[in-house]
Design a protein around this motif. Structure first.
Motif, PDB file in Angstrom:
ATOM      1  N   GLN A 102       0.803  -1.218   0.000  1.00  0.00           N
ATOM      2  CA  GLN A 102       0.000   0.000   0.000  1.00  0.00           C
ATOM      3  C   GLN A 102       0.842   1.277   0.000  1.00  0.00           C
ATOM      4  O   GLN A 102       0.288   2.376  -0.057  1.00  0.00           O
ATOM      5  CB  GLN A 102      -0.932  -0.004   1.211  1.00  0.00           C
ATOM      6  N   PHE A 103       2.154   1.140   0.050  1.00  0.00           N
ATOM      7  CA  PHE A 103       3.018   2.319   0.127  1.00  0.00           C
ATOM      8  C   PHE A 103       2.875   3.239  -1.082  1.00  0.00           C
ATOM      9  O   PHE A 103       2.955   4.451  -0.961  1.00  0.00           O
ATOM     10  CB  PHE A 103       4.483   1.929   0.308  1.00  0.00           C
ATOM     11  N   ARG A 104       2.682   2.668  -2.274  1.00  0.00           N
ATOM     12  CA  ARG A 104       2.544   3.525  -3.459  1.00  0.00           C
ATOM     13  C   ARG A 104       1.334   4.451  -3.299  1.00  0.00           C
ATOM     14  O   ARG A 104       1.427   5.662  -3.497  1.00  0.00           O
ATOM     15  CB  ARG A 104       2.404   2.693  -4.727  1.00  0.00           C
ATOM     16  N   LEU A 105       0.201   3.888  -2.908  1.00  0.00           N
ATOM     17  CA  LEU A 105      -1.016   4.680  -2.716  1.00  0.00           C
ATOM     18  C   LEU A 105      -0.843   5.686  -1.577  1.00  0.00           C
ATOM     19  O   LEU A 105      -1.212   6.853  -1.711  1.00  0.00           O
ATOM     20  CB  LEU A 105      -2.213   3.774  -2.444  1.00  0.00           C
ATOM     21  N   ILE A 106      -0.265   5.244  -0.481  1.00  0.00           N
ATOM     22  CA  ILE A 106      -0.032   6.135   0.668  1.00  0.00           C
ATOM     23  C   ILE A 106       0.849   7.314   0.250  1.00  0.00           C
ATOM     24  O   ILE A 106       0.587   8.466   0.603  1.00  0.00           O
ATOM     25  CB  ILE A 106       0.586   5.364   1.852  1.00  0.00           C
ATOM     26  N   GLY A 107       1.895   7.030  -0.513  1.00  0.00           N
ATOM     27  CA  GLY A 107       2.784   8.089  -0.987  1.00  0.00           C
ATOM     28  C   GLY A 107       2.061   9.078  -1.881  1.00  0.00           C
ATOM     29  O   GLY A 107       2.219  10.295  -1.746  1.00  0.00           O
ATOM     30  N   LEU A 108       1.250   8.572  -2.807  1.00  0.00           N
ATOM     31  CA  LEU A 108       0.512   9.451  -3.715  1.00  0.00           C
ATOM     32  C   LEU A 108      -0.505  10.314  -2.981  1.00  0.00           C
ATOM     33  O   LEU A 108      -0.654  11.502  -3.274  1.00  0.00           O
ATOM     34  CB  LEU A 108      -0.190   8.624  -4.802  1.00  0.00           C
ATOM     35  N   VAL A 109      -1.192   9.734  -2.013  1.00  0.00           N
ATOM     36  CA  VAL A 109      -2.183  10.490  -1.235  1.00  0.00           C
ATOM     37  C   VAL A 109      -1.498  11.538  -0.359  1.00  0.00           C
ATOM     38  O   VAL A 109      -2.037  12.619  -0.133  1.00  0.00           O
ATOM     39  CB  VAL A 109      -3.043   9.528  -0.380  1.00  0.00           C
ATOM     40  N   SER A 110      -0.295  11.231   0.100  1.00  0.00           N
ATOM     41  CA  SER A 110       0.419  12.143   1.000  1.00  0.00           C
ATOM     42  C   SER A 110       1.108  13.305   0.297  1.00  0.00           C
ATOM     43  O   SER A 110       1.402  14.320   0.930  1.00  0.00           O
ATOM     44  CB  SER A 110       1.452  11.354   1.816  1.00  0.00           C
ATOM     45  N   LEU A 111       1.365  13.171  -0.996  1.00  0.00           N
ATOM     46  CA  LEU A 111       2.030  14.254  -1.731  1.00  0.00           C
ATOM     47  C   LEU A 111       1.282  15.585  -1.630  1.00  0.00           C
ATOM     48  O   LEU A 111       1.903  16.611  -1.304  1.00  0.00           O
ATOM     49  CB  LEU A 111       2.235  13.869  -3.196  1.00  0.00           C
ATOM     50  N   PRO A 112      -0.035  15.619  -1.865  1.00  0.00           N
ATOM     51  CA  PRO A 112      -0.742  16.900  -1.718  1.00  0.00           C
ATOM     52  C   PRO A 112      -0.723  17.427  -0.282  1.00  0.00           C
ATOM     53  O   PRO A 112      -0.725  18.637  -0.065  1.00  0.00           O
ATOM     54  CB  PRO A 112      -2.177  16.595  -2.151  1.00  0.00           C
ATOM     55  N   LEU A 113      -0.665  16.526   0.680  1.00  0.00           N
ATOM     56  CA  LEU A 113      -0.589  16.969   2.079  1.00  0.00           C
ATOM     57  C   LEU A 113       0.741  17.662   2.357  1.00  0.00           C
ATOM     58  O   LEU A 113       0.787  18.673   3.063  1.00  0.00           O
ATOM     59  CB  LEU A 113      -0.801  15.787   3.029  1.00  0.00           C
ATOM     60  N   ALA A 114       1.812  17.129   1.795  1.00  0.00           N
ATOM     61  CA  ALA A 114       3.125  17.757   1.957  1.00  0.00           C
ATOM     62  C   ALA A 114       3.140  19.138   1.305  1.00  0.00           C
ATOM     63  O   ALA A 114       3.660  20.095   1.881  1.00  0.00           O
ATOM     64  CB  ALA A 114       4.205  16.872   1.353  1.00  0.00           C
ATOM     65  N   LEU A 115       2.543  19.247   0.119  1.00  0.00           N
ATOM     66  CA  LEU A 115       2.489  20.537  -0.552  1.00  0.00           C
ATOM     67  C   LEU A 115       1.616  21.526   0.210  1.00  0.00           C
ATOM     68  O   LEU A 115       1.922  22.721   0.271  1.00  0.00           O
ATOM     69  CB  LEU A 115       1.972  20.363  -1.982  1.00  0.00           C
ATOM     70  N   THR A 116       0.538  21.030   0.798  1.00  0.00           N
ATOM     71  CA  THR A 116      -0.328  21.894   1.623  1.00  0.00           C
ATOM     72  C   THR A 116       0.436  22.411   2.834  1.00  0.00           C
ATOM     73  O   THR A 116       0.344  23.599   3.179  1.00  0.00           O
ATOM     74  CB  THR A 116      -1.594  21.133   2.068  1.00  0.00           C
ATOM     75  N   LEU A 117       1.198  21.535   3.472  1.00  0.00           N
ATOM     76  CA  LEU A 117       2.001  21.948   4.610  1.00  0.00           C
ATOM     77  C   LEU A 117       3.021  23.003   4.194  1.00  0.00           C
ATOM     78  O   LEU A 117       3.246  23.991   4.908  1.00  0.00           O
ATOM     79  CB  LEU A 117       2.699  20.730   5.238  1.00  0.00           C
ATOM     80  N   LEU A 118       3.630  22.813   3.037  1.00  0.00           N
ATOM     81  CA  LEU A 118       4.588  23.800   2.536  1.00  0.00           C
ATOM     82  C   LEU A 118       3.900  25.143   2.306  1.00  0.00           C
ATOM     83  O   LEU A 118       4.416  26.195   2.703  1.00  0.00           O
ATOM     84  CB  LEU A 118       5.219  23.301   1.230  1.00  0.00           C
ATOM     85  N   TYR A 119       2.723  25.126   1.700  1.00  0.00           N
ATOM     86  CA  TYR A 119       1.971  26.362   1.472  1.00  0.00           C
ATOM     87  C   TYR A 119       1.617  27.047   2.792  1.00  0.00           C
ATOM     88  O   TYR A 119       1.773  28.264   2.929  1.00  0.00           O
ATOM     89  CB  TYR A 119       0.707  26.068   0.664  1.00  0.00           C
ATOM     90  N   ILE A 120       1.171  26.258   3.767  1.00  0.00           N
ATOM     91  CA  ILE A 120       0.816  26.825   5.078  1.00  0.00           C
ATOM     92  C   ILE A 120       2.034  27.466   5.731  1.00  0.00           C
ATOM     93  O   ILE A 120       1.925  28.510   6.374  1.00  0.00           O
ATOM     94  CB  ILE A 120       0.218  25.729   5.986  1.00  0.00           C
ATOM     95  N   ALA A 121       3.194  26.859   5.532  1.00  0.00           N
ATOM     96  CA  ALA A 121       4.408  27.373   6.178  1.00  0.00           C
ATOM     97  C   ALA A 121       4.915  28.655   5.526  1.00  0.00           C
ATOM     98  O   ALA A 121       5.346  29.564   6.234  1.00  0.00           O
ATOM     99  CB  ALA A 121       5.501  26.304   6.143  1.00  0.00           C
ATOM    100  N   ILE A 122       4.850  28.733   4.188  1.00  0.00           N
ATOM    101  CA  ILE A 122       5.469  29.896   3.530  1.00  0.00           C
ATOM    102  C   ILE A 122       4.472  30.804   2.829  1.00  0.00           C
ATOM    103  O   ILE A 122       4.859  31.839   2.303  1.00  0.00           O
ATOM    104  CB  ILE A 122       6.550  29.453   2.526  1.00  0.00           C
ATOM    105  N   GLY A 123       3.184  30.395   2.803  1.00  0.00           N
ATOM    106  CA  GLY A 123       2.166  31.173   2.091  1.00  0.00           C
ATOM    107  C   GLY A 123       1.986  32.514   2.680  1.00  0.00           C
ATOM    108  O   GLY A 123       1.685  33.521   2.146  1.00  0.00           O
TER     109      GLY A 123
END
Length: 123
Positions: A102-123
Protein backbone atom coordinates in the motif's frame (compact mmCIF):
# COMPACT_ATOMS: atom_id res chain seq x y z
CA UNK A 1 8.44 28.84 9.70
CA UNK A 2 11.43 27.93 7.48
CA UNK A 3 11.98 24.77 9.50
CA UNK A 4 8.34 23.80 8.89
CA UNK A 5 8.83 24.48 5.16
CA UNK A 6 11.98 22.34 5.15
CA UNK A 7 10.06 19.58 6.94
CA UNK A 8 7.34 19.79 4.26
CA UNK A 9 9.93 19.48 1.49
CA UNK A 10 11.47 16.46 3.23
CA UNK A 11 7.99 14.98 3.60
CA UNK A 12 7.36 15.57 -0.13
CA UNK A 13 10.61 13.82 -1.10
CA UNK A 14 9.86 10.85 1.17
CA UNK A 15 6.28 10.58 -0.15
CA UNK A 16 7.57 10.72 -3.71
CA UNK A 17 10.12 7.98 -3.04
CA UNK A 18 7.40 5.92 -1.36
CA UNK A 19 5.16 6.30 -4.42
CA UNK A 20 7.87 5.63 -7.00
CA UNK A 21 9.71 2.76 -5.30
CA UNK A 22 7.53 1.33 -2.52
CA UNK A 23 9.61 -1.84 -2.06
CA UNK A 24 12.84 0.13 -1.73
CA UNK A 25 11.10 2.40 0.78
CA UNK A 26 9.86 -0.59 2.83
CA UNK A 27 13.33 -2.17 2.76
CA UNK A 28 14.77 1.17 3.91
CA UNK A 29 12.45 1.19 6.92
CA UNK A 30 13.54 -2.31 7.88
CA UNK A 31 17.22 -1.47 7.37
CA UNK A 32 16.96 1.75 9.38
CA UNK A 33 15.14 -0.03 12.21
CA UNK A 34 18.17 -2.28 12.68
CA UNK A 35 20.55 0.63 13.35
CA UNK A 36 21.50 1.18 17.00
CA UNK A 37 20.49 4.85 16.82
CA UNK A 38 17.05 4.13 15.31
CA UNK A 39 15.02 4.37 18.51
CA UNK A 40 16.72 7.49 19.97
CA UNK A 41 16.61 9.23 16.56
CA UNK A 42 12.89 8.54 16.22
CA UNK A 43 12.22 9.96 19.69
CA UNK A 44 14.44 13.03 19.40
CA UNK A 45 13.31 13.91 15.87
CA UNK A 46 9.61 13.78 16.78
CA UNK A 47 10.11 15.79 19.94
CA UNK A 48 12.24 18.39 18.15
CA UNK A 49 9.85 18.77 15.21
CA UNK A 50 6.88 18.86 17.60
CA UNK A 51 8.43 21.66 19.64
CA UNK A 52 9.28 23.65 16.50
CA UNK A 53 5.75 23.23 15.12
CA UNK A 54 4.21 24.42 18.39
CA UNK A 55 6.73 27.25 18.80
CA UNK A 56 6.36 28.66 15.28
CA UNK A 57 2.69 27.86 14.67
CA UNK A 58 1.67 31.51 14.89
CA UNK A 59 4.02 32.35 11.99
CA UNK A 60 2.05 30.14 9.59
CA UNK A 61 -1.23 30.51 7.70
CA UNK A 62 -2.92 27.85 9.85
CA UNK A 63 -1.56 28.15 13.39
CA UNK A 64 -4.16 25.87 14.94
CA UNK A 65 -3.43 23.07 12.47
CA UNK A 66 0.33 23.40 12.89
CA UNK A 67 0.03 23.57 16.69
CA UNK A 68 -2.16 20.45 16.65
CA UNK A 69 0.34 18.61 14.46
CA UNK A 70 3.12 19.69 16.81
CA UNK A 71 1.22 18.41 19.85
CA UNK A 72 0.59 15.09 18.08
CA UNK A 73 4.29 14.77 17.31
CA UNK A 74 5.15 15.53 20.93
CA UNK A 75 2.72 12.87 22.14
CA UNK A 76 4.15 10.32 19.71
CA UNK A 77 7.67 11.21 20.87
CA UNK A 78 6.66 10.71 24.49
CA UNK A 79 4.95 7.44 23.60
CA UNK A 80 8.08 6.22 21.82
CA UNK A 81 10.21 7.22 24.81
CA UNK A 82 8.03 4.91 26.92
CA UNK A 83 8.26 2.08 24.36
CA UNK A 84 11.07 -0.46 24.64
CA UNK A 85 13.47 -0.21 21.67
CA UNK A 86 12.99 -3.88 20.74
CA UNK A 87 9.22 -3.40 20.54
CA UNK A 88 9.68 -0.28 18.41
CA UNK A 89 11.98 -2.19 16.01
CA UNK A 90 9.49 -5.04 15.86
CA UNK A 91 6.69 -2.60 14.99
CA UNK A 92 8.79 -0.95 12.26
CA UNK A 93 9.52 -4.30 10.62
CA UNK A 94 5.92 -5.44 10.96
CA UNK A 95 4.46 -2.22 9.50
CA UNK A 96 6.96 -2.15 6.60
CA UNK A 97 5.94 -5.69 5.65
CA UNK A 98 2.24 -5.25 6.35
CA UNK A 99 1.83 -2.03 4.33
CA UNK A 100 4.44 -2.67 1.63
CA UNK A 101 1.73 -3.24 -0.98
CA UNK A 102 0.00 0.00 0.00
CA UNK A 103 3.02 2.32 0.13
CA UNK A 104 2.54 3.52 -3.46
CA UNK A 105 -1.02 4.68 -2.72
CA UNK A 106 -0.03 6.14 0.67
CA UNK A 107 2.78 8.09 -0.99
CA UNK A 108 0.51 9.45 -3.72
CA UNK A 109 -2.18 10.49 -1.23
CA UNK A 110 0.42 12.14 1.00
CA UNK A 111 2.03 14.25 -1.73
CA UNK A 112 -0.74 16.90 -1.72
CA UNK A 113 -0.59 16.97 2.08
CA UNK A 114 3.13 17.76 1.96
CA UNK A 115 2.49 20.54 -0.55
CA UNK A 116 -0.33 21.89 1.62
CA UNK A 117 2.00 21.95 4.61
CA UNK A 118 4.59 23.80 2.54
CA UNK A 119 1.97 26.36 1.47
CA UNK A 120 0.82 26.82 5.08
CA UNK A 121 4.41 27.37 6.18
CA UNK A 122 5.47 29.90 3.53
CA UNK A 123 2.17 31.17 2.09
Amino acid sequence: MYFIAAFAILMFVLCLSMAVKPNVFADGIVSFSEKPYFHPFEIISRLLVGVVFVWFADDTLAPTVIRLLGCCLLLVGIGLALTPPARHRQFARWSADKFRSQFRLIGLVSLPLALTLLYIAIG
